[in-house]
Design a protein around this motif. Structure first.
Motif, PDB file in Angstrom:
ATOM      1  N   ALA A  52       0.822  -1.205   0.000  1.00  0.00           N
ATOM      2  CA  ALA A  52       0.000   0.000   0.000  1.00  0.00           C
ATOM      3  C   ALA A  52       0.861   1.262   0.000  1.00  0.00           C
ATOM      4  O   ALA A  52       0.551   2.243  -0.694  1.00  0.00           O
ATOM      5  CB  ALA A  52      -0.933  -0.013   1.203  1.00  0.00           C
ATOM      6  N   ARG A  53       1.936   1.238   0.757  1.00  0.00           N
ATOM      7  CA  ARG A  53       2.829   2.400   0.765  1.00  0.00           C
ATOM      8  C   ARG A  53       3.428   2.630  -0.620  1.00  0.00           C
ATOM      9  O   ARG A  53       3.556   3.779  -1.077  1.00  0.00           O
ATOM     10  CB  ARG A  53       3.947   2.202   1.786  1.00  0.00           C
ATOM     11  CG  ARG A  53       3.480   2.246   3.237  1.00  0.00           C
ATOM     12  CD  ARG A  53       4.658   2.244   4.202  1.00  0.00           C
ATOM     13  NE  ARG A  53       4.207   2.136   5.587  1.00  0.00           N
ATOM     14  CZ  ARG A  53       4.314   1.051   6.337  1.00  0.00           C
ATOM     15  NH1 ARG A  53       4.914  -0.032   5.851  1.00  0.00           N
ATOM     16  NH2 ARG A  53       3.872   1.041   7.583  1.00  0.00           N
ATOM     17  N   ALA A  54       3.795   1.528  -1.292  1.00  0.00           N
ATOM     18  CA  ALA A  54       4.369   1.647  -2.631  1.00  0.00           C
ATOM     19  C   ALA A  54       3.348   2.233  -3.608  1.00  0.00           C
ATOM     20  O   ALA A  54       3.660   3.129  -4.394  1.00  0.00           O
ATOM     21  CB  ALA A  54       4.848   0.282  -3.125  1.00  0.00           C
ATOM     22  N   ALA A  55       2.117   1.739  -3.556  1.00  0.00           N
ATOM     23  CA  ALA A  55       1.078   2.224  -4.458  1.00  0.00           C
ATOM     24  C   ALA A  55       0.780   3.695  -4.212  1.00  0.00           C
ATOM     25  O   ALA A  55       0.658   4.493  -5.158  1.00  0.00           O
ATOM     26  CB  ALA A  55      -0.195   1.384  -4.292  1.00  0.00           C
ATOM     27  N   ASN A  56       0.651   4.073  -2.937  1.00  0.00           N
ATOM     28  CA  ASN A  56       0.360   5.473  -2.615  1.00  0.00           C
ATOM     29  C   ASN A  56       1.500   6.392  -3.031  1.00  0.00           C
ATOM     30  O   ASN A  56       1.269   7.505  -3.536  1.00  0.00           O
ATOM     31  CB  ASN A  56       0.097   5.622  -1.117  1.00  0.00           C
ATOM     32  CG  ASN A  56      -1.254   5.088  -0.690  1.00  0.00           C
ATOM     33  OD1 ASN A  56      -1.922   4.378  -1.440  1.00  0.00           O
ATOM     34  ND2 ASN A  56      -1.661   5.412   0.523  1.00  0.00           N
ATOM     35  N   ALA A  57       2.738   5.954  -2.837  1.00  0.00           N
ATOM     36  CA  ALA A  57       3.886   6.784  -3.211  1.00  0.00           C
ATOM     37  C   ALA A  57       3.953   6.983  -4.718  1.00  0.00           C
ATOM     38  O   ALA A  57       4.257   8.084  -5.200  1.00  0.00           O
ATOM     39  CB  ALA A  57       5.179   6.140  -2.704  1.00  0.00           C
ATOM     40  N   LYS A  58       3.658   5.943  -5.462  1.00  0.00           N
ATOM     41  CA  LYS A  58       3.670   6.067  -6.927  1.00  0.00           C
ATOM     42  C   LYS A  58       2.537   6.962  -7.409  1.00  0.00           C
ATOM     43  O   LYS A  58       2.686   7.717  -8.371  1.00  0.00           O
ATOM     44  CB  LYS A  58       3.601   4.678  -7.551  1.00  0.00           C
ATOM     45  CG  LYS A  58       4.893   3.894  -7.313  1.00  0.00           C
ATOM     46  CD  LYS A  58       4.787   2.425  -7.648  1.00  0.00           C
ATOM     47  CE  LYS A  58       6.096   1.730  -7.278  1.00  0.00           C
ATOM     48  NZ  LYS A  58       6.107   0.291  -7.603  1.00  0.00           N
ATOM     49  N   CYS A  59       1.420   6.897  -6.707  1.00  0.00           N
ATOM     50  CA  CYS A  59       0.313   7.780  -7.050  1.00  0.00           C
ATOM     51  C   CYS A  59       0.676   9.243  -6.789  1.00  0.00           C
ATOM     52  O   CYS A  59       0.347  10.130  -7.579  1.00  0.00           O
ATOM     53  CB  CYS A  59      -0.932   7.390  -6.244  1.00  0.00           C
ATOM     54  SG  CYS A  59      -2.397   8.350  -6.655  1.00  0.00           S
ATOM     55  N   ALA A  60       1.361   9.487  -5.681  1.00  0.00           N
ATOM     56  CA  ALA A  60       1.784  10.847  -5.372  1.00  0.00           C
ATOM     57  C   ALA A  60       2.747  11.373  -6.431  1.00  0.00           C
ATOM     58  O   ALA A  60       2.681  12.550  -6.833  1.00  0.00           O
ATOM     59  CB  ALA A  60       2.446  10.891  -3.990  1.00  0.00           C
ATOM     60  N   LEU A  61       3.650  10.518  -6.908  1.00  0.00           N
ATOM     61  CA  LEU A  61       4.583  10.900  -7.971  1.00  0.00           C
ATOM     62  C   LEU A  61       3.831  11.245  -9.250  1.00  0.00           C
ATOM     63  O   LEU A  61       4.115  12.258  -9.907  1.00  0.00           O
ATOM     64  CB  LEU A  61       5.557   9.745  -8.219  1.00  0.00           C
ATOM     65  CG  LEU A  61       6.636   9.957  -9.278  1.00  0.00           C
ATOM     66  CD1 LEU A  61       7.565  11.089  -8.887  1.00  0.00           C
ATOM     67  CD2 LEU A  61       7.436   8.668  -9.482  1.00  0.00           C
ATOM     68  N   LEU A  62       2.855  10.408  -9.596  1.00  0.00           N
ATOM     69  CA  LEU A  62       2.045  10.670 -10.788  1.00  0.00           C
ATOM     70  C   LEU A  62       1.252  11.956 -10.629  1.00  0.00           C
ATOM     71  O   LEU A  62       1.153  12.764 -11.562  1.00  0.00           O
ATOM     72  CB  LEU A  62       1.119   9.487 -11.045  1.00  0.00           C
ATOM     73  CG  LEU A  62       0.163   9.612 -12.231  1.00  0.00           C
ATOM     74  CD1 LEU A  62       0.933   9.732 -13.542  1.00  0.00           C
ATOM     75  CD2 LEU A  62      -0.795   8.414 -12.276  1.00  0.00           C
ATOM     76  N   ALA A  63       0.689  12.166  -9.444  1.00  0.00           N
ATOM     77  CA  ALA A  63      -0.106  13.374  -9.198  1.00  0.00           C
ATOM     78  C   ALA A  63       0.742  14.627  -9.349  1.00  0.00           C
ATOM     79  O   ALA A  63       0.298  15.631  -9.937  1.00  0.00           O
ATOM     80  CB  ALA A  63      -0.725  13.310  -7.804  1.00  0.00           C
TER      81      ALA A  63
END
Length: 344
Positions: free
Chosen positions: A258-269
């Motif tokens: 979950a941390r990995a997914a959220n961090a990648k989402c933040a990068l995309l955002a």
């Protein structure tokens, strides 16, 4: 450049290895295997709920509809938001498995407010036997629009339900993503806030196909067991569900993913924001709803990007903004995010 869904990614090797280990010899079926006892113990510890009833099913839809069927009577209505998965994406499954309970949307937004929930509840049970009676409240965490209820917001909503003596169900398909976003404990996000039952998601966060249904009041256990069997969702070779969930919980794999997914989402955002995308909602977990010009979508699709348009289609003026949904899973390579943003 795959941002269509967190259902689309691969399974972590730890879970595949656990399935391989489970695939030896013989074991009792239907949840009587040793692994299920360990899963139950770990979830009870994780949620600080020593008496919780814990069950496994293979899909999120089964988790939601079976949990609600144990909480709702056929003549009641279930309160949810308009975008809720149980209303939009489960093919009337809640109505079917509850034997006829209806769904009442509280708000058009991703989150409901205590004021809107109270008004919706007060609006029912006003016509005697001629209308639906008040039933459970169902909250999605993460919401279908990528937002997250704070512990305080959950407590306020559960307080309204408690005032009317109504149970609260949480659709936690992305439970882990919400938890790491808030930085709280599973107990704080569920029973300590007033939640009675939770669908604890695994599939969207890396599992092959397993979800846990947790009742903090074990009085619901027997009804759920009968409904799960009657609804054809009790696996005979149950050890393959238990093996997945056990691996998912071991060494905090569920939180790591979950941390990995959220961090990648933040990068995309950050990249979308820098490119001038207009955000429909502030992303708080691993989903983004953002508008780009139709011409930009056309360019991205032509280059191989995979995601879903949310509002509008590809027919229309090229400069017209069209909202799309972008979802990041635990395994998404950062170079794919970089390639996508380079196209912008």
């Amino acid at each position: 450049m795959h941002f269509a869904s967190d259902n689309s990614g691969p399974v972590p090797q730890q879970i595949l290895d656990a399935l391989a280990r489970a695939n030896t010899g013989y074991a009792m079926g239907y949840g009587a295997e040793a692994e299920m006892a360990e899963v139950t113990a770990r979830i009870r510890t994780l949620f600080e709920a020593p008496d919780a009833a814990v069950y496994l099913v293979a899909t999120g839809t089964a988790a939601n509809v079976l949990a609600l069927s144990a909480l709702a009577q056929p003549w009641q209505t279930i309160f949810c938001t308009r975008p809720a998965h149980i209303l939009q994406d489960e093919c009337n499954g809640p109505e079917f498995f509850t034997g006829g309970a209806k769904l009442t949307p509280v708000t058009e937004a991703g989150k409901m407010t205590p004021e809107a929930l109270r008004a919706a509840i007060d609006g029912e049970e006003t016509r005697g036997v001629h209308g639906p009676q008040r039933g459970p409240v169902s909250l999605s965490q993460v919401t279908e629009l990528g937002t997250v209820y704070s512990a305080g917001e959950l407590g306020a909503l559960c307080g309204v339900a408690r005032d009317h003596r109504l149970p609260v169900h949480m659709d936690g398909a992305r439970f882990a993503n919400a938890l790491v976003s808030l930085g709280c404990t599973p107990a704080e996000m569920t029973w300590k806030a007033g939640v009675d039952a939770v669908s604890f998601g695994g599939t969207k966060n890396g599992c092959l196909g397993v979800e846990a249904v947790i009742f903090f009041d074990p009085a619901h256990a027997q009804a759920f067991e009968y409904r799960r069997k009657r609804g054809a969702h009790l696996f005979s070779k149950h050890r393959y569900l238990s093996a997945q969930m056990l691996a998912y919980l071991t060494d905090d794999l569920w939180l790591e993913n979950a941390r990995a997914a959220n961090a990648k989402c933040a990068l995309l955002a950050d990249g979308l924001r820098a490119a001038g995308a207009d955000f429909a909602h502030q992303p708080q977990a691993n989903m983004i709803f953002a508008a780009l010009p139709r011409a930009t979508h056309r360019k991205l699709f032509a280059a191989g990007a995979v995601y879903h348009l949310w509002e509008g289609g590809m027919a229309g003026p090229e400069d017209e903004p069209v909202t799309a949904r972008f979802v990041c899973d635990w395994s998404l390579p950062e170079q794919e995010i970089s390639a996508f943003l380079a196209l912008l």
